[in-house]
Scaffold this active site. Structure first.
Site, PDB file in Angstrom:
ATOM      1  CE1 TYR A 154      -3.379   2.872   1.581  1.00 58.99           C
ATOM      2  CE2 TYR A 154      -1.370   3.322   2.933  1.00 58.99           C
ATOM      3  CZ  TYR A 154      -2.619   3.940   2.207  1.00 58.99           C
ATOM      4  OH  TYR A 154      -3.299   4.847   2.747  1.00 58.99           O
ATOM      5  CB  ILE A 213      -2.078  -4.171  21.753  1.00 58.74           C
ATOM      6  CG1 ILE A 213      -2.911  -3.116  22.885  1.00 58.74           C
ATOM      7  CG2 ILE A 213      -0.378  -3.913  21.424  1.00 58.74           C
ATOM      8  CD1 ILE A 213      -2.300  -2.244  23.592  1.00 58.74           C
ATOM      9  NE  ARG A 221       1.202   3.242  13.006  1.00 56.98           N
ATOM     10  CZ  ARG A 221       2.193   2.577  13.423  1.00 56.98           C
ATOM     11  NH1 ARG A 221       3.301   2.968  13.798  1.00 56.98           N
ATOM     12  NH2 ARG A 221       2.481   1.574  12.478  1.00 56.98           N
TER      13      ARG A 221
HETATM   14  N1  LIG Z   1      -6.718   7.521   7.465  1.00 55.93           N
HETATM   15  C1  LIG Z   1      -5.501   7.522   8.210  1.00 55.93           C
HETATM   16  O1  LIG Z   1      -4.782   7.651   9.227  1.00 55.93           O
HETATM   17  C2  LIG Z   1      -5.268   8.150   6.723  1.00 55.93           C
HETATM   18  C3  LIG Z   1      -3.681   8.667   6.829  1.00 55.93           C
HETATM   19  C4  LIG Z   1      -2.997   8.894   5.871  1.00 55.93           C
HETATM   20  C5  LIG Z   1      -3.527   9.231   4.718  1.00 55.93           C
HETATM   21  N2  LIG Z   1      -4.542   9.101   4.346  1.00 55.93           N
HETATM   22  C6  LIG Z   1      -4.493   9.093   3.297  1.00 55.93           C
HETATM   23  O2  LIG Z   1      -5.909   9.679   3.168  1.00 55.93           O
HETATM   24  C7  LIG Z   1      -7.024   9.339   1.908  1.00 55.93           C
HETATM   25  C8  LIG Z   1      -8.300   8.386   2.764  1.00 55.93           C
HETATM   26  O3  LIG Z   1      -8.122   7.340   3.724  1.00 55.93           O
HETATM   27  P1  LIG Z   1      -9.288   7.348   4.059  1.00 55.93           P
HETATM   28  O4  LIG Z   1      -9.175   6.826   5.938  1.00 55.93           O
HETATM   29  O5  LIG Z   1     -10.137   7.933   4.774  1.00 55.93           O
HETATM   30  O6  LIG Z   1      -9.641   5.634   4.020  1.00 55.93           O
HETATM   31  P2  LIG Z   1     -11.385   5.183   3.465  1.00 55.93           P
HETATM   32  O7  LIG Z   1     -10.870   3.489   2.605  1.00 55.93           O
HETATM   33  O8  LIG Z   1     -12.012   5.434   4.565  1.00 55.93           O
HETATM   34  O9  LIG Z   1     -11.848   6.133   1.744  1.00 55.93           O
HETATM   35  C9  LIG Z   1     -10.854   5.414   0.836  1.00 55.93           C
HETATM   36  C10 LIG Z   1     -11.839   5.619   0.205  1.00 55.93           C
HETATM   37  O10 LIG Z   1     -11.919   5.556  -1.332  1.00 55.93           O
HETATM   38  C11 LIG Z   1     -12.465   4.714  -1.812  1.00 55.93           C
HETATM   39  N3  LIG Z   1     -12.333   3.560  -3.669  1.00 55.93           N
HETATM   40  C12 LIG Z   1     -11.217   2.821  -3.394  1.00 55.93           C
HETATM   41  N4  LIG Z   1     -10.733   2.823  -4.543  1.00 55.93           N
HETATM   42  C13 LIG Z   1     -11.501   3.469  -5.738  1.00 55.93           C
HETATM   43  C14 LIG Z   1     -11.131   3.516  -6.829  1.00 55.93           C
HETATM   44  N5  LIG Z   1     -10.353   2.841  -7.724  1.00 55.93           N
HETATM   45  N6  LIG Z   1     -11.526   4.777  -7.032  1.00 55.93           N
HETATM   46  C15 LIG Z   1     -12.767   5.250  -6.458  1.00 55.93           C
HETATM   47  N7  LIG Z   1     -12.711   5.275  -5.137  1.00 55.93           N
HETATM   48  C16 LIG Z   1     -12.144   4.062  -4.087  1.00 55.93           C
HETATM   49  C17 LIG Z   1     -12.888   3.965  -0.815  1.00 55.93           C
HETATM   50  O11 LIG Z   1     -14.452   2.897  -1.016  1.00 55.93           O
HETATM   51  C18 LIG Z   1     -13.583   5.102   0.536  1.00 55.93           C
HETATM   52  O12 LIG Z   1     -14.710   5.014   0.520  1.00 55.93           O
HETATM   53  C19 LIG Z   1      -6.420   7.852   1.295  1.00 55.93           C
HETATM   54  O13 LIG Z   1      -5.743   8.327   0.139  1.00 55.93           O
HETATM   55  C20 LIG Z   1      -5.331   8.034   2.485  1.00 55.93           C
HETATM   56  O14 LIG Z   1      -4.133   7.127   1.796  1.00 55.93           O
HETATM   57  C21 LIG Z   1      -5.261   8.184   5.812  1.00 55.93           C
END
Ligand SMILES: NC(=O)c1ccc[n+]([C@@H]2O[C@H](COP(=O)([O-])OP(=O)(O)OC[C@H]3O[C@@H](n4cnc5c(N)ncnc54)[C@H](O)[C@@H]3O)[C@@H](O)[C@H]2O)c1
Length: 323
Positions: A154, A213, A221
Site C-alpha cells: 500500500y 494490541i 504513531r
Molecule cells: N486514515 C488515515 O490515517 C490516513 C493517514 C494518512 C493518509 N491517508 C490517506 O487519506 C486518504 C483517505 O483515507 P481514509 O482513511 O479516508 O480511507 P477510506 O478507506 O475511508 O477512504 C478511501 C475511499 O476510497 C474509495 N476507493 C477505493 N478505491 C477506489 C477507486 N479505485 N476509485 C474511487 N474510490 C475508491 C473507498 O471506497 C473509500 O471510500 C487516502 O488517500 C489515504 O491514503 C489516510
C-alpha cells in the site's frame, strides 16, 4: 486561489472516512458543487448523508473507479471541476490480502489524475499521500525529506503515486499540492474489515470484547483528529505558497499504541484484560511528524487534543451502535 466558496470540486474517495468530512467542509464552506467519485470499496452512503441533507443537489456521487481514465474524463467533462482532491485508496491492511492490488490502485489513480491535469481537464489537484510512505522513522521527527522506505505494498503504491505526480509537475508545470497526513482518527472511520486501531478498539469495547494490541504496544504513531486534517488540507489547497510542494500534516506528537488503547479503555470505563497478539509484519515502529513547513503556512495544525478527539470518536461509535 484564496477561497473555495463558489468553486466546483471533485473528491475521489469522498464517501470514505476523511473524504466525507472534506465533502462536508467544502459544502458547508460554500462550494458551488462537489462531485464524489468512489467505488464504495470501504466508502459508505451514510458518510454522505449529512452533506446530502444540508446541500441536496450540490452533491453528486459517481460510483466509479478513480483509476479509470475514461470514467474520470467523462466525470470531468460533466462537472468541470476547478479543483480535485484525491483521497481514493484501498486500506493499508488490504496489502496483506492483495498486495499487488493495493499497490496498483494507488498508482492507477495517480496516473489518471496526472493525465487529466496534463490534458487540462483539471486545473488543480490536491493529492493526499500518507506518512506510510516514510516507513519506520530513520530520524525523529520526520520531515518531508525523510527517505521513502515503504513497509507495505500500500505504502509503496502511495510513494509511487507521489513520485509520478511530482514527475508530471516537473515535466508539465502542473498545479499539484501533496498533503502527507499522519494517523487520522475520528467519526466515520471504518470499523469493519481492514480497520485501524482506534475504530477496532472502540468496536471491541462497545461489543463487550477485550481490546487487542499487536506486538508490545510500544510502536508509536502521530495521531491527528480528522477535522484538523481536513482544515489543514483546505488551507493548503487555497494557499499559493503550497503549490508544487509536499507537506506533512500531523500533530508533531509521538504516542504509543498502548497509550491510545489504554485511553480508550478509560473512556469506555473498561478495566479488564488487554489481549496481546503477535506483532504485525511490516508494522511501522515509530512515527512523529515534523510539521514545521505546513505550520509556517497555516499556524497550528493539531487543534484537537488526543483525549478529546478519542472521546468524541468513542461517543460517535456508541451513538451509531445505539441508533
Ligand atoms: N486514515 C488515515 O490515517 C490516513 C493517514 C494518512 C493518509 N491517508 C490517506 O487519506 C486518504 C483517505 O483515507 P481514509 O482513511 O479516508 O480511507 P477510506 O478507506 O475511508 O477512504 C478511501 C475511499 O476510497 C474509495 N476507493 C477505493 N478505491 C477506489 C477507486 N479505485 N476509485 C474511487 N474510490 C475508491 C473507498 O471506497 C473509500 O471510500 C487516502 O488517500 C489515504 O491514503 C489516510
Amino acid at each position: 486561489m484564496s477561497d473555495l466558496s463558489g468553486a466546483r470540486i471533485l473528491v475521489t474517495g469522498g464517501a470514505g472516512f476523511i473524504g466525507s468530512h472534506l465533502v462536508d467542509a467544502l459544502l458547508d464552506g460554500g462550494a458551488e458543487s462537489v462531485a464524489v467519485v468512489d467505488t464504495f470499496f470501504l466508502g459508505r452512503e451514510e458518510n454522505l448523508a449529512a452533506a446530502r441533507d444540508r446541500h441536496g443537489d450540490a452533491l453528486t456521487v459517481y460510483r466509479d473507479d478513480a483509476g479509470d481514465l475514461g470514467a474520470m474524463t467523462a466525470v470531468c467533462r460533466a462537472e468541470r471541476p476547478d479543483v480535485a482532491f484525491n483521497l481514493a485508496t484501498k486500506a493499508l491492511l488490504y496489502s496483506f490480502f492483495n498486495p499487488v492490488g493495493a499497490f496498483q490502485v494507488n498508482v492507477a489513480i495517480a496516473a489518471a489524475l496526472a493525465e487529466l491535469l496534463r490534458h487540462k481537464a483539471l486545473a488543480k489537484l490536491v493529492h493526499m499521500s500518507s506518512s506510510e510512505v516514510y516507513g519506520t522513522a530513520q530520524q525523529i521527527s520526520m520531515g518531508e525529506d525523510h527517505p521513502l522506505l515503504a513497509e507495505t505494498s500500500y505504502a509503496a503504491g502511495k510513494a509511487a503515486g507521489d513520485l509520478l505526480l511530482t514527475s508530471y509537475v516537473n515535466m508539465y508545470d502542473l498545479d499539484v499540492v501533496t498533503v502527507r497526513p499522519f494517523n487520522n482518527y475520528g467519526p466515520r472511520q471504518n470499523d469493519g474489515a481492514f480497520a485501524a486501531i482506534v475504530p477496532l478498539t472502540i468496536k471491541r469495547l462497545l461489543e463487550g470484547e477485550a481490546p487487542v494490541i499487536e506486538g508490545d504496544g510500544r510502536q508509536t504513531r502521530d495521531f491527528v483528529y480528522v477535522h484538523d486534517t481536513v482544515a489543514a488540507t483546505l488551507a493548503l489547497a487555497t494557499n499559493d505558497a503550497a503549490r508544487g510542494r509536499t507537506l506533512n500534516v500531523g500533530s508533531g506528537r509521538e504516542v504509543a499504541i498502548r497509550e491510545v488503547v489504554e485511553t480508550l479503555c478509560e473512556i469506555a470505563g473498561y478495566s479488564g484484560e488487554i489481549v496481546e497478539a503477535p506483532a504485525r509484519p511490516a508494522d511501522v515502529r515509530r512515527h512523529r511528524a515534523d510539521v514545521t513547513q505546513a505550520e509556517a503556512l497555516l499556524g497550528p495544525i493539531a487543534r484537537t487534543a488526543l483525549r478529546e478527539g478519542l472521546e468524541r470518536t468513542y461517543s460517535w461509535h456508541r451513538a451509531v451502535l445505539a441508533a
